[in-house]
Write a protein that holds these residues in place. Sequence first.
Motif: not given
Lengths: 301, 262
Positions: A128-135
């Motif tokens: 989850a840490g690799t996700f963009s803010k929106g994701m």
Amino acid sequence: MIKTENLTKKFDETLAVDRLTLEIDEGEVFGFLGPNGAGKTTTVRMLTSLIAPSAGTATVMGYQIGADDQQIRRNVGILTETPGMYDRLSAWRNLTIYATLYEVENVEQQVEKYLKMLGLWERRHDAAGTFSKGMRQKLAIARTLLHEPKIIFLDEPTAGLDPEAAKLVRDFIAELKGEGRTIFICTHNLDEADRLCDRVAVFKTRLRVVDSPQALRKQLYGRQVVFHLAEAAEGYASMAENLPFIKRVQAVGNKLVLSLEEPEQHNPDIIRQLVRAGANIQFVGELRHSLEDIYLQLVND
Amino acid sequence: MEKIKTIILKEWAEVFKNKMVLFTVAFLPLIFIAMPLVTLAATANMGGEISSADSPPDEFFGDLCVDLSEYDCTQVYMLNIYTLMFMMLPVIIPASIASYSIVGEKTARSLEPLLATPITIAELVTGKALAAIIPAVAATWLAFGIYVAAAWFMVTERIFAYLVAPMWLTAVFIVGPLLALMAVAAAIMISSRVSDPRVAEQLSAIVVLPLVMLLIGQSVGFILIDQRVILWMGVIVAALDVGLMYLAVKVFQRETILTRWK
């Protein structure tokens, strides 16, 4: 679905929520508007049984806050102000943890359903840490819905998102509204509240007003029609003031703004009178106040 | 039970991806195993070099090793100090895991959504505590097992008997888990007041100080650790556990976490 009566929360000497009384119906999208520190998050925390009220009562889906806290937690979904995901774990793992904690029966099925619905299925194995803010926000929304809550509390759901991500989230909220869920949104985004909410409450420690955005506009400003003239409007103000159905007249430059109850009925008459008085009318339109105007007026009052 | 298991597995999945925690859990026991074994290996053939090797032990040793020679008694005394050091593992490891786990959740702001679920505070605290205690106790027992197995090849049967005496078995298998619980309770309380996991870890490790004092006391001859001392230690730690866990659970309430934690 949600009913509060004189709900109050005090932190030591600070009054955060003062005698909040409101009722929210099933399937309603309710906007809770207020400046920072107004007590919006405190209200949501009380209604989701995270903190106890200092006074007053509230029921959520018929369950009493303070007495049926576990039942309330089982039946509501909450999207907190920050997504608060486990960054080192995959999207799939994050959701399966919460599905288990929410006692979901078909954990894998539900997780798959929402990952697909929110377009995160292909990235399910990524941390989850690799996700963009929106994701991350979408993942947090999926977490909120895993146990199919009938009431959803969304605390600033589009805060900090870029316009594209914010639109995705808004569209999804509109979809949830279509499913008949009751949605309680705390937001600063007044345009969002205007578009999504059936009713809005303006809140600053205590409830200032609660109604539909349309009714609030009418209540505060009435209906207003603006006549754009080719010349200065000042000369026609006194003529307009003499019309019996006009409540208020404002002349600003070449604009004549008239407040009246039923413009559909009276506009032809006004136009005739203005033309007879020699006015050259360029455009006529209804003045629509934004929710922001209403909000600022109420909060500053 | 399912929720407690979920919390434990979640904690392990998160916390063991942290290199500092992994180092503490994996390497610290190895260091604690290596130290006594290297010392034993280095002193294995020194018996003949000590003039008083076969003479009775100095009165300093008191009742520590009746019927042993001074050389053997010195070895037992030394091994006692090292075995006491093993008691630090169940303090240091859970303090590290619990600190990173709780402060980590605080800084990631993942506690609020977790608290919004229908998990009870008892389940949450039990899950978090067990997630810190189980690896600590397992690492301690495994390290002690390896140490004892290796020592069996390096010392005489009589000395070995002292190593696996009921006193040390009580210390490692009963007092050890009690110490781990104490460290977790301290870590929970300290983590509620700080926002850096390293600070929480260091402050929680203060719990290790009484053990260090015992170690120093034994080293300088101020105190001689025997069955009585270990039993008293067990009783005191158990009593402290009850008090500290009560305070930790009080600190770990939904409202306190969301409104009072810094």
